[in-house]
Design an enzyme around this catalytic site. Structure first.
Site, PDB file in Angstrom:
ATOM      1  N   GLY A 126       5.069   4.022  -9.101  1.00 20.47           N
ATOM      2  CA  GLY A 126       5.824   2.770  -9.259  1.00 20.47           C
ATOM      3  C   GLY A 126       4.895   1.568  -9.188  1.00 20.47           C
ATOM      4  O   GLY A 126       4.932   0.674 -10.044  1.00 20.47           O
ATOM      5  N   HIS A 127       4.041   1.544  -8.171  1.00 19.54           N
ATOM      6  CA  HIS A 127       3.078   0.445  -8.046  1.00 19.54           C
ATOM      7  C   HIS A 127       2.139   0.421  -9.265  1.00 19.54           C
ATOM      8  O   HIS A 127       1.806  -0.632  -9.794  1.00 19.54           O
ATOM      9  CB  HIS A 127       2.207   0.626  -6.791  1.00 19.54           C
ATOM     10  CG  HIS A 127       2.959   0.578  -5.503  1.00 19.54           C
ATOM     11  ND1 HIS A 127       3.156   1.695  -4.722  1.00 19.54           N
ATOM     12  CD2 HIS A 127       3.548  -0.445  -4.833  1.00 19.54           C
ATOM     13  CE1 HIS A 127       3.820   1.357  -3.633  1.00 19.54           C
ATOM     14  NE2 HIS A 127       4.082   0.072  -3.670  1.00 19.54           N
ATOM     15  N   GLY A 182       0.809  -1.219   0.000  1.00 18.82           N
ATOM     16  CA  GLY A 182       0.000   0.000   0.000  1.00 18.82           C
ATOM     17  C   GLY A 182       0.842   1.268   0.000  1.00 18.82           C
ATOM     18  O   GLY A 182       2.026   1.234  -0.310  1.00 18.82           O
ATOM     19  N   ALA A 183       0.190   2.406   0.342  1.00 18.79           N
ATOM     20  CA  ALA A 183       0.796   3.734   0.169  1.00 18.79           C
ATOM     21  C   ALA A 183       1.264   3.839  -1.288  1.00 18.79           C
ATOM     22  O   ALA A 183       2.427   4.101  -1.586  1.00 18.79           O
ATOM     23  CB  ALA A 183       1.938   3.982   1.152  1.00 18.79           C
ATOM     24  N   GLN A 208       7.781  -9.487   7.958  1.00 14.56           N
ATOM     25  CA  GLN A 208       8.984  -9.062   7.243  1.00 14.56           C
ATOM     26  C   GLN A 208       9.624  -7.817   7.863  1.00 14.56           C
ATOM     27  O   GLN A 208      10.607  -7.299   7.353  1.00 14.56           O
ATOM     28  CB  GLN A 208       8.706  -8.853   5.759  1.00 14.56           C
ATOM     29  CG  GLN A 208       7.871  -7.634   5.419  1.00 14.56           C
ATOM     30  CD  GLN A 208       7.441  -7.658   3.971  1.00 14.56           C
ATOM     31  OE1 GLN A 208       6.638  -8.482   3.553  1.00 14.56           O
ATOM     32  NE2 GLN A 208       7.976  -6.746   3.173  1.00 14.56           N
ATOM     33  N   LYS A 256      13.026  -2.149  -8.336  1.00 11.70           N
ATOM     34  CA  LYS A 256      13.391  -1.345  -7.161  1.00 11.70           C
ATOM     35  C   LYS A 256      13.846  -2.243  -6.009  1.00 11.70           C
ATOM     36  O   LYS A 256      14.782  -1.936  -5.292  1.00 11.70           O
ATOM     37  CB  LYS A 256      12.161  -0.519  -6.779  1.00 11.70           C
ATOM     38  CG  LYS A 256      12.156   0.053  -5.400  1.00 11.70           C
ATOM     39  CD  LYS A 256      12.798   1.398  -5.407  1.00 11.70           C
ATOM     40  CE  LYS A 256      12.793   2.076  -4.065  1.00 11.70           C
ATOM     41  NZ  LYS A 256      12.299   1.342  -2.959  1.00 11.70           N
ATOM     42  N   ASP A 257      13.157  -3.390  -5.825  1.00 10.58           N
ATOM     43  CA  ASP A 257      13.538  -4.354  -4.788  1.00 10.58           C
ATOM     44  C   ASP A 257      14.168  -5.559  -5.482  1.00 10.58           C
ATOM     45  O   ASP A 257      13.616  -6.656  -5.502  1.00 10.58           O
ATOM     46  CB  ASP A 257      12.306  -4.749  -3.967  1.00 10.58           C
ATOM     47  CG  ASP A 257      11.705  -3.545  -3.270  1.00 10.58           C
ATOM     48  OD1 ASP A 257      12.233  -3.139  -2.240  1.00 10.58           O
ATOM     49  OD2 ASP A 257      10.721  -2.980  -3.791  1.00 10.58           O
TER      50      ASP A 257
HETATM   51  P1  AMP Z   1       5.911  -2.381  -1.659  1.00 16.96           P
HETATM   52  O1  AMP Z   1       4.527  -1.849  -1.538  1.00 16.96           O
HETATM   53  O2  AMP Z   1       6.972  -1.425  -1.264  1.00 16.96           O
HETATM   54  O3  AMP Z   1       6.055  -3.752  -1.006  1.00 16.96           O
HETATM   55  O4  AMP Z   1       6.144  -2.626  -3.210  1.00 16.96           O
HETATM   56  C1  AMP Z   1       5.263  -3.425  -3.956  1.00 16.96           C
HETATM   57  C2  AMP Z   1       5.882  -3.660  -5.326  1.00 16.96           C
HETATM   58  O5  AMP Z   1       6.055  -2.405  -5.988  1.00 16.96           O
HETATM   59  C3  AMP Z   1       7.267  -4.320  -5.240  1.00 16.96           C
HETATM   60  O6  AMP Z   1       7.376  -5.307  -6.258  1.00 16.96           O
HETATM   61  C4  AMP Z   1       8.179  -3.160  -5.484  1.00 16.96           C
HETATM   62  O7  AMP Z   1       9.447  -3.521  -6.024  1.00 16.96           O
HETATM   63  C5  AMP Z   1       7.379  -2.332  -6.468  1.00 16.96           C
HETATM   64  N1  AMP Z   1       7.858  -0.948  -6.466  1.00 16.96           N
HETATM   65  C6  AMP Z   1       8.046  -0.148  -5.386  1.00 16.96           C
HETATM   66  N2  AMP Z   1       8.558   1.042  -5.768  1.00 16.96           N
HETATM   67  C7  AMP Z   1       8.714   0.986  -7.117  1.00 16.96           C
HETATM   68  C8  AMP Z   1       9.200   1.907  -8.098  1.00 16.96           C
HETATM   69  N3  AMP Z   1       9.656   3.109  -7.772  1.00 16.96           N
HETATM   70  N4  AMP Z   1       9.210   1.505  -9.384  1.00 16.96           N
HETATM   71  C9  AMP Z   1       8.762   0.268  -9.748  1.00 16.96           C
HETATM   72  N5  AMP Z   1       8.282  -0.642  -8.869  1.00 16.96           N
HETATM   73  C10 AMP Z   1       8.256  -0.284  -7.563  1.00 16.96           C
END
Ligand code: AMP
Length: 283
Positions: free
Chosen positions: A36-37, A31-32, A61, A151-152
């Site tokens: 990117g998401h 979320g948030a 995690q 990114k990850d």
């Molecule tokens: P998170 O909500 O941080 O767990 O991220 C969820 C997914 O979004 C993960 O696969 C991240 O790698 C991807 N993600 C987060 N930030 C970015 C970004 N800036 N560009 C592309 N994918 C992203």
């Protein structure tokens, strides 16, 4: 968009879609949501018959209870954003729907050295928690494709390994990093940066660009030292790691024939920022 909070409601719905022969793309998130998401959602929509996004801030995690407590949860805004961007299904479980009523226990996975270096070294057990929740989510959603962000990057390699080990019938599609106009990689954590830290944060992007430019031209040791000095010249910036590695194994680069990666984690104040850049093998 249909919103499900309980797997007992979600599973039959997805099973109906599956039997109609539609392929599914899954985007696991905490979320948030930001652009990117949304880029992962767009990739899923272009490649699959329907998209399933999950929002779940996974307690297993996190190592630091304060980090978990402070993780942003703007859920109404997230729902609007997903709706505006054509998401078909949102799974929004509470911890009980994922882990049941038992006290939370972090599972252990044999992920090898990949899970103990870089993020794994700084956050012991973090990838066990990631593998634990993704295995459960994949069991519920059973997608054809799972969309993850570069990114990850270490997380992408870990989850590919998990999927291979468990012979799960899902493919992983990795999407490029979406950045702010000044180069900072978008992250749900960026909102926790003070205005002055936010202003300095693109130094991470610039340091990665320099490292990529100089790779194979000057000794790696010099590149790494320059990058560290450049980032730490900014007030309250501390480099946790900045490394040049083999992009397949995240071990030391073995030869010039393979792809490499410049990868870093930086503490800006107490906010952990991750970024990386792939360096293709020379032609
Ligand atoms: P998170 O909500 O941080 O767990 O991220 C969820 C997914 O979004 C993960 O696969 C991240 O790698 C991807 N993600 C987060 N930030 C970015 C970004 N800036 N560009 C592309 N994918 C992203």
């Amino acid at each position: 968009m249909l919103l499900f909070r309980k797997k007992q409601d979600l599973i039959p719905h997805l099973s109906t879609l599956r039997s109609a022969g539609r392929s599914s793309g899954f985007i696991p998130t905490m979320g948030a949501l930001h652009a990117g998401h949304i880029s992962l959602l767009q990739a899923a929509r272009s490649k699959c018959g329907y998209s399933v996004t999950s929002i779940f801030v996974n307690p297993t995690q996190f190592n630091d209870p304060e980090d978990l407590a402070k993780y942003p949860r703007p859920i109404e805004k997230d729902i609007d954003l997903l709706e505006q961007n054509g998401c078909d299904v949102l799974y929004l479980p509470d911890p009980e729907d994922i882990y049941g009523n038992e006290p939370l226990v972090r599972a252990h996975f044999a992920l090898g050295a990949l899970a103990t270096r870089l993020e794994g070294a700084s956050r012991p057990g973090h990838f066990d928690g990631v593998a634990q929740v993704v295995k459960i989510l994949l069991g519920i959603v059973q997608p054809d494709l799972m969309f993850l962000g570069q990114k990850d990057y270490q997380q992408v390699l870990i989850l590919r390994k998990l999927i291979a080990q468990l012979s799960l019938p899902v493919a992983v599609y990795m999407c490029p990093i979406v950045r702010e106009p000044d180069g900072l990689a978008m992250s749900s954590r960026n909102g926790r940066l003070s205005p002055s830290l936010r202003k300095s944060a693109p130094v991470i992007f610039r340091a990665l660009q320099c490292a990529v430019r100089e790779y194979r031209k000057i000794p790696e040791k010099e590149i790494l030292q320059q990058a560290r000095e450049m980032i730490e010249a900014e007030k309250d910036f501390h480099v946790d790691y900045f490394q040049l590695l083999d992009a397949e194994t995240l071990g030391p680069p073995t030869d010039d024939a393979g792809n490499a990666i410049a990868i870093t984690a930086v503490l800006a104040g107490n906010v952990r920022l991750l970024d990386n850049m792939l360096i293709p093998a020379p032609k």
